[in-house]
Scaffold this motif. Sequence first.
Motif, short mmCIF file in Angstrom:
data_model
loop_
_atom_site.label_atom_id
_atom_site.label_comp_id
_atom_site.label_asym_id
_atom_site.label_seq_id
_atom_site.Cartn_x
_atom_site.Cartn_y
_atom_site.Cartn_z
N SER A 1 37.55 49.17 19.16
CA SER A 1 37.75 49.57 20.55
C SER A 1 38.97 48.90 21.15
CB SER A 1 36.51 49.23 21.39
OG SER A 1 36.35 47.84 21.51
N TYR A 2 39.49 49.55 22.19
CA TYR A 2 40.54 48.99 23.03
C TYR A 2 40.19 49.30 24.48
CZ TYR A 2 44.67 48.81 25.93
OH TYR A 2 45.52 48.55 26.96
N SER A 3 40.41 48.33 25.36
CA SER A 3 40.18 48.58 26.78
C SER A 3 41.09 47.69 27.61
CB SER A 3 38.71 48.31 27.16
OG SER A 3 38.38 46.95 26.98
N ARG A 4 41.44 48.17 28.76
CA ARG A 4 42.16 47.37 29.75
C ARG A 4 41.27 47.29 30.98
NH1 ARG A 4 48.11 49.06 31.19
NH2 ARG A 4 48.42 48.02 29.17
N ARG A 5 41.06 46.08 31.48
CA ARG A 5 40.21 45.91 32.64
C ARG A 5 40.83 44.92 33.63
NH1 ARG A 5 37.30 43.94 28.15
NH2 ARG A 5 37.09 41.66 28.06
N ILE A 6 40.33 44.96 34.85
CA ILE A 6 40.90 44.17 35.93
C ILE A 6 39.82 43.31 36.57
CG2 ILE A 6 40.47 46.01 37.63
CD1 ILE A 6 43.00 45.12 39.08
N GLN A 7 40.22 42.13 37.04
CA GLN A 7 39.37 41.29 37.86
C GLN A 7 40.17 40.91 39.10
OE1 GLN A 7 37.64 37.82 35.99
NE2 GLN A 7 37.02 36.94 37.95
N ARG A 8 39.72 41.39 40.24
CA ARG A 8 40.42 41.13 41.50
C ARG A 8 39.94 39.82 42.10
NH1 ARG A 8 39.28 46.44 41.53
NH2 ARG A 8 41.07 47.85 41.57
N PRO A 9 40.83 39.12 42.82
CA PRO A 9 40.36 37.97 43.58
C PRO A 9 39.46 38.42 44.71
CG PRO A 9 42.66 38.46 44.10
CD PRO A 9 42.28 39.35 42.95
N GLN A 10 38.45 37.61 45.03
CA GLN A 10 37.65 37.89 46.20
C GLN A 10 38.53 37.76 47.44
OE1 GLN A 10 34.38 38.89 46.19
NE2 GLN A 10 34.65 38.97 43.96
N PRO A 11 38.27 38.57 48.48
CA PRO A 11 39.12 38.47 49.68
C PRO A 11 39.21 37.05 50.23
CG PRO A 11 37.77 40.45 49.80
CD PRO A 11 37.31 39.68 48.58
N LEU B 1 47.80 35.47 45.55
CA LEU B 1 47.06 35.55 44.30
C LEU B 1 46.92 37.01 43.87
CD1 LEU B 1 45.49 33.70 42.30
CD2 LEU B 1 43.42 34.30 43.57
N GLU B 2 47.36 37.32 42.66
CA GLU B 2 47.32 38.69 42.15
C GLU B 2 46.12 38.89 41.23
OE1 GLU B 2 51.14 40.43 40.94
OE2 GLU B 2 52.05 38.49 41.43
N PRO B 3 45.69 40.13 41.03
CA PRO B 3 44.56 40.37 40.11
C PRO B 3 44.95 40.04 38.68
CG PRO B 3 45.54 42.45 40.80
CD PRO B 3 46.18 41.38 41.64
N GLN B 4 43.95 39.63 37.89
CA GLN B 4 44.20 39.38 36.48
C GLN B 4 43.77 40.62 35.69
OE1 GLN B 4 41.80 35.87 35.55
NE2 GLN B 4 40.19 37.16 34.69
N GLU B 5 44.54 40.94 34.66
CA GLU B 5 44.28 42.12 33.84
C GLU B 5 44.20 41.69 32.38
OE1 GLU B 5 47.46 44.77 34.89
OE2 GLU B 5 46.26 45.73 36.44
N THR B 6 43.28 42.31 31.65
CA THR B 6 43.02 41.94 30.26
C THR B 6 43.11 43.16 29.36
OG1 THR B 6 41.55 40.14 30.92
CG2 THR B 6 41.38 40.90 28.65
N ASP B 7 43.93 43.05 28.32
CA ASP B 7 43.94 44.04 27.23
C ASP B 7 43.07 43.47 26.11
OD1 ASP B 7 45.89 46.22 27.99
OD2 ASP B 7 47.14 44.46 28.29
N SER B 8 42.00 44.20 25.78
CA SER B 8 41.03 43.70 24.80
C SER B 8 40.99 44.61 23.58
CB SER B 8 39.64 43.64 25.46
OG SER B 8 38.67 43.20 24.54
N PHE B 9 41.13 43.99 22.40
CA PHE B 9 41.04 44.69 21.11
C PHE B 9 39.86 44.10 20.35
CE2 PHE B 9 45.39 44.59 22.55
CZ PHE B 9 45.87 45.87 22.29
N GLU B 10 38.95 44.94 19.88
CA GLU B 10 37.75 44.45 19.20
C GLU B 10 37.45 45.28 17.96
OE1 GLU B 10 34.43 44.33 21.84
OE2 GLU B 10 35.31 42.79 23.14
N ALA B 11 36.94 44.59 16.93
CA ALA B 11 36.42 45.23 15.72
C ALA B 11 35.04 44.65 15.47
CB ALA B 11 37.34 44.98 14.54
N MET B 12 34.05 45.52 15.25
CA MET B 12 32.66 45.07 15.23
C MET B 12 31.91 45.68 14.05
SD MET B 12 29.83 45.90 18.17
CE MET B 12 30.93 45.29 19.45
N TRP B 13 31.02 44.84 13.49
CA TRP B 13 30.07 45.30 12.47
C TRP B 13 28.66 45.05 12.99
CZ3 TRP B 13 26.48 42.04 10.07
CH2 TRP B 13 25.73 42.62 9.04
N GLN B 14 27.79 46.05 12.85
CA GLN B 14 26.40 45.95 13.30
C GLN B 14 25.45 46.36 12.20
OE1 GLN B 14 25.73 48.38 16.74
NE2 GLN B 14 26.45 46.84 18.19
N MET B 15 24.29 45.70 12.17
CA MET B 15 23.24 46.11 11.26
C MET B 15 21.89 45.99 11.96
SD MET B 15 22.21 44.91 7.38
CE MET B 15 21.55 43.31 7.83
#
Length: 483
Positions: free
Chosen positions: A290-300, A322-336
């Motif tokens: 998976s790949y996702s980009r997400r944001i976390q805004r500062p509280q007012p 203070l500006e919002p922080q943004e994260t680009d996340s790359f993940e590889a997962m195995w499940q059983m």
Amino acid sequence: TLTGDVSYRHDEQNFAFDRLREQLDPSGATVSTTATAQNSDSIQKGVFGRIAAEYRLTEKTMLTGEVRANRFDVEGQVRGLFETRGASGDLARAYSRDGVSEFSMDGWGVTGRLLRQFDASGHEWSNELRYDRNDNESQSLIANVFRTPVEPTLYERLRWLNAQETIGFTSAYVRPMGEGAKLRAGYELTVARPDQNNVVLRGSSESALAPVPSLSNRFEAEQTVHALYATYERPFGEKLSGQFGLRLEQADIEVEDVTNAVRASQDYFRAYPTGHLQYKLTDTQTLRASYSRRIQRPQPTQLNPFVAYSDPLNLRSGNPNLEPQETDSFEAMWQMRRGQSFYQATAYFRDTTKAFTDVATDVGGGVLLTRPENLGARRDLGVELTASGRLHPTLRYNASVNAFRQEIDAAGIPGGRDREGEMLTGRLSLNWQATPKDFVQVMGFWQGDQLLAQGTRESGGMVNLGYRRKLNDTLSLQFTARR
């Protein structure tokens, strides 16, 4: 259909805080040392209630409504001893800071939801409107008794009034597209309006307290976020499937330091894509990427520039830049999944720009001003392992461990520097059905050291214990403890 619940909770809590603060000269030699020992004893009481109604207007149309409310009160006593010693170890300043505190919070909210089902395949359209209001008041009366050197006692009354309104609207549409494909689309609106009023009074006695204008402040803000989103998922054969999405957000933020007539605003548009692929190895094992980009805004409130008084050694303020922080996340997962056992291994890389970090600045006399800042970047590369299952027919477990390497870029932060290191966190919970009437739960977590622009936050953890005894079909006894 009508549902409802009400709960009441009473807790007595005791905390001890020990701090050691050293001031260094440019060569790194210790100029002075301040030791702080504080103890806090409090009694907390809270009540929560909720009632909901669900009414089917037609066979395919359902209306739902909910009303909720809560009340929370805390009464406490605080005792503190502050001692400052020079480079030679001689006592230069000592005073105690003792007092009482009160905190109360009232909240209520309503939610209305309308669901329209077009058919039995999952084709539906839902609309939800929410409103929440929270008001809290915190005040304390403190006596500062100066012992070295001897000075007249200084009394302080600190009062904080905080209120926030939150309005939310969501419209979500789901439509199966055939051959296992599905489309989800919608619109979300969130409006938050905090209102804060902080007052500090000082005097030589409780009856002679007067406001301190430089430490009193009124703050208002409004944050409005509009979001449009769409996701599309479908299989690509018997073993491979995917999901792809895009979220568009427009944020408008207005903050005002009413007391000092200072205004600030932020206005930005962002796009957040996501992508997920899943491959079925066997009936029990799955691979995901998976790949996702997400944001976390500062509280007012984190944008409020006013410098708030905490105690004689600590001040705190927000940061209107203070500006919002943004994260680009790359993940590889195995499940059983095998019977009641579950195992998962996730390798990840997360690249965060403008990550939040607290920065302390010496404003003179050993007093630190702490305010949030944006890091240049933060990168996390690691592996997380998760497992759950049964150790015995009556004993279940759930455990995870997260090992990662972190790098932070502290460029432009006063007193900060680039740092890197290895981190480790973990958690474990055990659920034991000792007898048909007795249930025991033990849950704990460990948080390793965390990197900051100006140093590290040391590791720590907590253990929770719960016990429930079924007395009869309608009555149970529950006991909890935490350390």
